[in-house]
Design an enzyme around this catalytic site. Structure first.
Site, PDB file in Angstrom:
ATOM      1  N   HIS A 141       0.469  -1.223  -0.144  1.00  0.00           N
ATOM      2  CA  HIS A 141      -0.178   0.000   0.152  1.00  0.00           C
ATOM      3  C   HIS A 141       0.982   1.135   0.220  1.00  0.00           C
ATOM      4  O   HIS A 141       1.232   2.337   1.101  1.00  0.00           O
ATOM      5  CB  HIS A 141      -0.761  -0.376   0.967  1.00  0.00           C
ATOM      6  CG  HIS A 141      -2.169   1.128   1.128  1.00  0.00           C
ATOM      7  ND1 HIS A 141      -3.768   0.424   0.870  1.00  0.00           N
ATOM      8  CD2 HIS A 141      -2.842   2.049   0.568  1.00  0.00           C
ATOM      9  CE1 HIS A 141      -4.502   1.648   0.524  1.00  0.00           C
ATOM     10  NE2 HIS A 141      -3.780   2.634   0.540  1.00  0.00           N
ATOM     11  N   ASN A 199     -12.006  -0.487  -5.376  1.00  0.00           N
ATOM     12  CA  ASN A 199     -11.999   1.060  -4.324  1.00  0.00           C
ATOM     13  C   ASN A 199     -13.062   1.715  -5.217  1.00  0.00           C
ATOM     14  O   ASN A 199     -12.642   1.958  -6.377  1.00  0.00           O
ATOM     15  CB  ASN A 199     -10.476   0.860  -4.138  1.00  0.00           C
ATOM     16  CG  ASN A 199      -9.922   0.353  -3.402  1.00  0.00           C
ATOM     17  OD1 ASN A 199     -10.581  -0.701  -2.693  1.00  0.00           O
ATOM     18  ND2 ASN A 199      -8.603   0.632  -2.834  1.00  0.00           N
ATOM     19  N   GLU A 238     -12.050  -0.835  -0.407  1.00  0.00           N
ATOM     20  CA  GLU A 238     -12.761   0.353   0.287  1.00  0.00           C
ATOM     21  C   GLU A 238     -13.892   1.027  -0.547  1.00  0.00           C
ATOM     22  O   GLU A 238     -14.265   1.051  -1.324  1.00  0.00           O
ATOM     23  CB  GLU A 238     -11.259   0.956  -0.386  1.00  0.00           C
ATOM     24  CG  GLU A 238      -9.774   0.744   0.147  1.00  0.00           C
ATOM     25  CD  GLU A 238      -8.622   1.877   0.112  1.00  0.00           C
ATOM     26  OE1 GLU A 238      -8.984   3.154  -0.663  1.00  0.00           O
ATOM     27  OE2 GLU A 238      -7.098   1.886   0.417  1.00  0.00           O
TER      28      GLU A 238
END
Ligand code: PNW
Length: 443
Positions: free
Chosen positions: A126, A297, A353
């Site tokens: 990440h 996401n 997300e």
């Protein structure tokens, strides 16, 4: 009066096998900088005028020290799963060996989650690339992909059976485009000739890591997390529609089409040769390694019009917007999921997300973020609508567990369902956190 989050009573999202979770990322919450190697975000934060408030990840939410109480907090929300990321520079030394202290830190976290029956969704990258690898070219250097594979190999062996799901990368679009093309994220490199080269090495890294994860950890759900900002034309004019389609290929399809179709979008042929990725024979076979899941996401959409000089022009997002300026447009979430499901033969999808930055105010010890509750309500409905239209969605993660270091925005934008007072490191569950908990625990 606290608003509730509700779903239609027949929704498959109310079944107990639908996974609800909260998500974070290492650099955004951990701090504990002195006990790991430097990463590209340390360097970026130390460069003047890169991060709006001049802040850094030195302390962040001090999760490096407060992880035990943070796991209590996660458990108190009633979630099924926690999505965290591993800091590569904390677990691998410069010579490429495991760093035992760093590994022990995460093993303690994974064991504590297991004790509470919380599924661990682990992201291996990440965005916190070790700085010593950036010094050798970072994601512009093909060798970084092999370094990532070696890291994935060592760490998956060390973690054994403690992990429920591995994602190789989080949002390669952000790493490649924001980091190596427009330079608003670390390492801050600018140039159209770099973005697609970095993207190819990231996707190669993903494929190589999938090979070792499949071998070392055949029982975990192994996959990748991609972000999508669906593209809409400003008008129905042919020119606007074509510009929008180009933008969609450039920003969104670029990262998913190679995974499923083994090729980049056809607009590759329209890019100047110096902007092309360097594709070696066999790369696309590595990149198409089958996925056990796809993480998606979603935050917002983008609107485009035709432009005389460039392939497209993005117009300013209309209202309503969140505190970070992103339009609230949940319909795009449903349309995105349905269109990806039509275009590709997707494995089970997890929404890894979704969430909103809001201008939270702490009043008498509580944060009544009804605007964020509404955002979650609308977007969970949007996921439900996509499932109704045949998309196989197995889980949903709120971004984020708690307020944290929001990259180039520093600590100014709050995405948490838990409020963090950065002076005292006190955590306070916001109304949105309570509403999310109620949804999950009343299933
Ligand atoms: C994601 N964009 O970042 C990241 O995965 C998180 O770490 C981050 O905190 C969260 O979303 C909120 O920003 C993105 O410009 C950053 O398209 C920028 C974009 C998309 C996602």
């Amino acid at each position: 009066m606290n608003k509730k989050i509700t779903l239609p009573t027949n929704s498959s999202m109310l079944s107990n096998d639908f996974v609800y979770g909260v998500a974070t990322a290492s650099f955004q919450i951990e701090g504990g900088k002195s006990s790991r190697l430097p990463c590209i975000w340390d360097t970026f934060c130390d460069t003047p005028n890169k991060v709006v408030d001049g802040s850094n990840g030195e302390t962040a939410c001090n999760h490096f020290n407060l992880w035990e109480e943070d796991i209590e907090l996660i458990d108190s929300l009633g979630v099924d799963a926690y999505r965290l990321s591993i800091s590569w520079p904390r677990v691998i030394t410069e010579s490429g060996d495991l760093n035992p202290e760093g590994v022990a830190y995460y093993i303690n976290i994974l064991d504590a989650l297991a004790k509470k029956n919380i599924k661990a969704f682990v992201t291996l990258y990440h965005w916190d690339l070790p700085q010593h690898l950036e010094d050798k070219g970072g994601w512009l250097n093909r060798d970084t992909a092999y370094k990532f594979r070696d890291y994935a190999d060592l760490i998956s062996k060390a973690f054994g059976d403690r992990v429920y799901s591995y994602a190789t990368l989080n949002e390669p679009f952000c790493s490649a485009f924001l980091g190596y093309e427009v330079g608003i994220h670390a390492p801050g490199i600018v140039g159209k000739e770099f973005g697609k080269k970095a993207a190819h090495h990231l996707l190669l890294a993903h494929g190589l890591a999938m090979q070792v994860l499949t071998k070392n950890s055949p029982n975990t759900l192994n996959g990748i997390v991609l972000n999508f900002t669906p593209c809409y034309p400003e008008s129905d004019s042919q020119a606007d529609i074509e510009a929008t389609s180009f933008a969609d290929d450039y920003f969104n399809q670029w990262y998913i089409k190679p995974l499923f179709d083994g090729e980049y979008p056809a607009i590759l042929a329209q890019l100047p040769i110096e902007n092309h990725p360097e594709i070696h024979e066999g790369d696309m076979d590595i990149i198409t390694h089958p996925l056990d899941f796809l993480g998606i996401n979603f935050y917002t959409r983008a609107i485009y019009r035709a432009d005389k000089e460039e392939h497209f022009f993005q117009i300013d997002p209309p209202a309503p917007r969140t505190d970070i300026g992103w339009e609230i447009y949940p319909k795009a979430f449903t349309e995105l999921l349905v269109s990806l499901n039509e275009k590709y033969s997707l494995p089970p999808v997890y929404i890894t997300e979704n969430g909103a930055a809001m201008a939270d105010k702490m009043v008498n010890g509580s944060v009544d973020d009804q605007d964020r509750v509404e955002y979650y309500q609308a977007h969970l409905n949007a996921v439900h609508n996509a499932i109704e239209q045949g998309v196989n969605v197995s889980g949903y993660f709120a971004w984020s567990l708690m307020d944290n270091f929001e990259w180039a925005e520093g600590y100014l934008k709050r995405f948490g369902i838990v409020y963090v007072d950065y002076d005292t490191q006190e955590r306070t569950i916001k109304s949105s956190g309570l509403a999310y908990k109620a949804l999950i625990t009343n299933r």
